[in-house]
Scaffold this active site. Structure first.
Site, short mmCIF file in Angstrom:
data_model
loop_
_atom_site.label_atom_id
_atom_site.label_comp_id
_atom_site.label_asym_id
_atom_site.label_seq_id
_atom_site.Cartn_x
_atom_site.Cartn_y
_atom_site.Cartn_z
N CYS A 121 56.20 25.38 63.58
CA CYS A 121 56.52 26.80 63.50
C CYS A 121 55.30 27.57 63.95
CB CYS A 121 56.86 27.17 62.06
SG CYS A 121 57.41 28.89 61.90
N CYS A 123 54.35 30.68 62.96
CA CYS A 123 53.89 31.81 62.14
C CYS A 123 52.45 31.68 61.64
CB CYS A 123 54.84 32.09 60.98
SG CYS A 123 54.88 30.79 59.72
N LYS A 200 67.52 27.61 55.73
CA LYS A 200 66.29 28.23 55.22
C LYS A 200 66.57 29.69 54.93
CE LYS A 200 61.50 29.12 56.33
NZ LYS A 200 60.39 28.81 57.24
N ARG A 210 52.54 32.37 51.84
CA ARG A 210 52.01 33.22 52.91
C ARG A 210 50.53 33.53 52.67
NH1 ARG A 210 57.63 36.53 54.00
NH2 ARG A 210 58.72 34.65 54.62
N ARG A 222 61.33 38.48 57.93
CA ARG A 222 61.94 37.37 58.66
C ARG A 222 63.46 37.34 58.54
NH1 ARG A 222 57.06 35.13 59.40
NH2 ARG A 222 55.92 34.12 57.70
N LYS A 253 66.20 25.00 51.67
CA LYS A 253 64.96 25.60 51.21
C LYS A 253 65.18 27.06 50.90
CE LYS A 253 60.58 26.94 53.11
NZ LYS A 253 59.84 27.09 54.32
N SER A 279 56.65 27.35 47.31
CA SER A 279 55.46 27.84 46.62
C SER A 279 55.76 28.69 45.39
CB SER A 279 54.59 28.63 47.61
OG SER A 279 55.33 29.68 48.20
C1 PBG Z 1 56.86 28.49 58.03
C2 PBG Z 1 57.12 28.08 56.65
C3 PBG Z 1 57.19 28.86 55.48
C4 PBG Z 1 57.32 27.97 54.41
C5 PBG Z 1 57.36 26.69 54.97
N1 PBG Z 1 57.27 26.79 56.35
C6 PBG Z 1 57.02 30.31 55.27
C7 PBG Z 1 58.01 31.29 55.67
O1 PBG Z 1 59.05 31.00 56.25
O2 PBG Z 1 57.71 32.44 55.43
C8 PBG Z 1 57.36 28.31 52.96
C9 PBG Z 1 57.00 27.23 52.04
C10 PBG Z 1 56.66 27.63 50.65
O3 PBG Z 1 56.86 28.78 50.22
O4 PBG Z 1 56.19 26.75 49.93
N2 PBG Z 1 57.80 29.20 58.69
#
Ligand code: PBG
Length: 332
Positions: A121, A123, A200, A210, A222, A253, A279
């Site tokens: 990814c 980001c 997701k 983040r 997003r 997720k 997280s």
């Molecule tokens: C990247 C990504 C994210 C997470 C995993 N891969 C962040 C997002 O989409 O903002 C989140 C994982 C977590 O919160 O533990 N795109």
């Protein structure tokens, strides 16, 4: 007829041996995946404040952590990179000498058995913090889906070149699994599996991540490419598309607020299924435990068992290291 079934059920629940004889869901270290964050430098262990016990690690520290996980029986890690420099196209993401690429090579040298899964990814690598390339359209800023696909494919191939065992596209662009699959096949990695973040959701539970990955979007959010938490049929359609495009493992997720989606995904597709306990799920229990309001080991065991019971084969969790230790009977 049946006598006293309730009393016999009570009996079956009485002692630990009896209980485990009829237990339906087994938690074991072999289904755990530990997410790890790697950054440039030497001897760096930078605490991720909202996620106690988790650090941004330099490669030398990362390999020590991986060796410990290996010894505890955790079979896989999921790598996220924090690059030295970010730019608008996320160039550091597909640099053959990038931070994740270096980390993969180092892990494969020091713990060759450890399965290395990489997050694919943009980001963490873009200065605007979005998961793709941004363009101006009709006066507004939007993610250019198709231009992003090329970069994600390049990123996945560079991870494969470095020795990754599984690549995990997490960006939610349309067509990314197919694009990554074609690029891997073309580069001689036809047998490398893809674990796709298929369902997701646009979730508030990613907040602490983040901070961890320094990837908060600098404008907007997003929601244009992540799913509405209210939708489950749509999740089934997203998963079906990813399987069609070549996903080998699919993912839901976050996990805790989406157990019904996990269950439906398992029953509908019968595919290897990962659930990412994200997280925010980690941070909220940690905060409560730090206040003495919850017994951490007990509720974590309950949460992870619940995610397994819902139908997940693979548990991606920031508790992977602790849970493996607890399962090994080590409470320290
Ligand atoms: C990247 C990504 C994210 C997470 C995993 N891969 C962040 C997002 O989409 O903002 C989140 C994982 C977590 O919160 O533990 N795109």
């Amino acid at each position: 007829m049946g006598g006293f079934p309730i009393r016999r059920m009570r009996r079956l629940r009485s002692g630990e041996r009896m209980r485990s004889l009829v237990r339906e869901t087994e938690l074991s270290a072999s289904c755990l995946v530990m997410p790890l964050f790697v950054r440039p430098g030497k001897k760096v262990r930078k605490l991720i404040e909202p996620m106690p016990g988790n650090f941004q690690l330099s490669v030398d520290e990362l390999v020590k952590e991986v060796a410990k996980l290996d010894a505890a029986g955790v079979p896989a890690v999921l790598l996220f990179g924090i690059p030295a420099e970010k730019d608008s196209a996320g160039t550091a993401a597909y640099d053959e000498a990038g931070i994740v690429q270096q980390a993969i090579r180092a892990i494969k040298k020091s713990s060759p058995e450890m399965l290395v899964i990489t997050d694919v990814c943009l980001c963490e690598y873009t200065d605007h913090g979005h998961c793709g390339v941004i363009v101006e359209r009709r006066g507004g800023k939007v993610v250019d889906n198709d231009r992003t696909l090329e970069l994600l494919a390049k990123m996945a191939v560079s991870h494969a070149n470095a020795g990754a065992d599984i690549v995990a596209p997490s960006d939610m662009m349309d067509g990314r699994v197919g694009a990554v699959r074609r690029a891997l096949d073309g580069a001689g990695f036809a047998e490398l599996p893809i674990m796709s973040y298929s369902a997701k959701y646009a979730s508030g539970f990613y907040g602490p991540f983040r901070v961890a990955a320094e990837s908060a979007p600098q404008f907007g959010d997003r929601r244009s490419y992540q799913m509405d938490p209210a939708n489950a049929d749509e999740a089934m359609r997203e998963i079906a598309l990813d399987i069609d495009e070549g996903a080998d493992i699919v993912m839901v997720k976050p996990a805790l607020a989406y157990l019904d989606v996990i269950r439906r995904a398992k029953e509908t597709f019968r595919m290897p299924l990962a659930a990412y306990s994200v997280s925010g799920e980690f941070s909220m229990v940690k905060a409560a435990a730090a206040n003495g309001w919850l017994d951490e080991k007990r509720v974590v065991t309950e949460i992870l068992t619940g995610i397994r019971r819902a139908g997940a084969d693979i548990l991606i969790t920031y508790w992977a290291a602790d849970m493996a230790r607890w399962l090994n009977g080590n409470d320290q």
